[in-house]
Design an enzyme around this catalytic site. Sequence first.
Site, PDB file in Angstrom:
ATOM      1  N   SER A 298       0.864  -1.192   0.000  1.00 62.46           N
ATOM      2  CA  SER A 298       0.000   0.000   0.000  1.00 62.46           C
ATOM      3  C   SER A 298       0.894   1.233   0.000  1.00 62.46           C
ATOM      4  CB  SER A 298      -0.863   0.016   1.262  1.00 62.46           C
ATOM      5  OG  SER A 298      -1.430   1.294   1.470  1.00 62.46           O
TER       6      SER A 298
ATOM      7  N   TYR B 243      -1.330  -1.185  10.462  1.00 61.60           N
ATOM      8  CA  TYR B 243      -1.557  -1.333   9.018  1.00 61.60           C
ATOM      9  C   TYR B 243      -0.309  -0.925   8.242  1.00 61.60           C
ATOM     10  CZ  TYR B 243      -3.840  -1.072   4.438  1.00 61.60           C
ATOM     11  OH  TYR B 243      -4.171  -1.251   3.117  1.00 61.60           O
TER      12      TYR B 243
END
Length: 282
Positions: free
Chosen positions: A143, A156
């Site tokens: 990401s 995350y």
Amino acid sequence: MNMLEGDVVLVLGGGSGLGLGIARHCIAEGARVAIMEIAEEKLAALKPELGAEVLLFHGDVTSVEDLTACRRAVVERWGRLNALIGSQGIFDGNVPLREVPVERVAPLFDELFHVNVLGYFLAARVFGDLLEDSAGAIVLTSSVAAYAADGGGLMYTATKGAVVSAVRQLALEFAPRVRVNGVAPGAIADSQLRGPRALGLDHFKQSDVPKDAMLATYRTLSLMRELPTPLEYAPIYAFLASRHNTVVTGQTVLLEQGALNRAMLSAPGMTGGVGAGLTPRP
Ligand SMILES: NC(=O)c1ccc[n+]([C@@H]2O[C@H](COP(=O)([O-])OP(=O)(O)OC[C@H]3O[C@@H](n4cnc5c(N)ncnc54)[C@H](O)[C@@H]3O)[C@@H](O)[C@H]2O)c1
């Protein structure tokens, strides 16, 4: 040209969002596709569209038993695997560390790292020999959060950074037969990315955020105007997963639509820097 003509491709977490877009694109590119997905209701809803041609496998990527059963099903159906595409993931709710009750830090860590990282490691282990046999490819999903703060919370962003490192290590370990790469998307339209159970946020999904609010935020952050759909990200996955990629391994392709390349001095409210506003000399 059909990029994946005749190839067998397994998409982990292909029940919605990015993974589903990748699966649809791979089918259009001539692949035989298997989807492994934990949400049974997503698979049931996809059955009419995808039909019996697509192997819809209900399982949890953090379970060796489920991965092994999925492997058996793939081998039984096609006898081989050419590409493993990892797209499963969960979000941490973007809760700052200081607001996470201290006794919840370890469970949050375990939950995020199990799904976002261990799931990829186990899958690489379980399917690795099939990919060596076919001189295939692995493509994992990181990401933009791996490259800049605030794309998520601590857990995350750390899981997505771990994927970038894992891609490098796996590329080395699987060379020269298997190419291993990553893709690091920015925002994704139609995502159902869910929050963490460890904080009681698992009923929150990205798709709950009103579309116009998502788009407004995206336009503030990126250099582009429209939120990319899973189908727009998918061709890069397909290329990296295909036999046509003979030159890229160990890389994670950052697809952040300019979010890390934004105006600084000329941004609204900024000074413009030294010399701004001076009349240029003739
Ligand atoms: N949504 C975004 O803006 C964004 C941005 C960058 C990267 N990503 C990453 O893209 C990937 C896809 O996310 P998405 O946005 O499409 O979300 P999504 O929730 O729509 O897709 C992820 C899928 O993985 C499945 N899944 C979750 N845990 C699983 C498990 N243990 N076993 C098997 N399947 C499991 C989910 O049920 C879901 O269908 C994730 O890795 C995510 O971190 C998302």
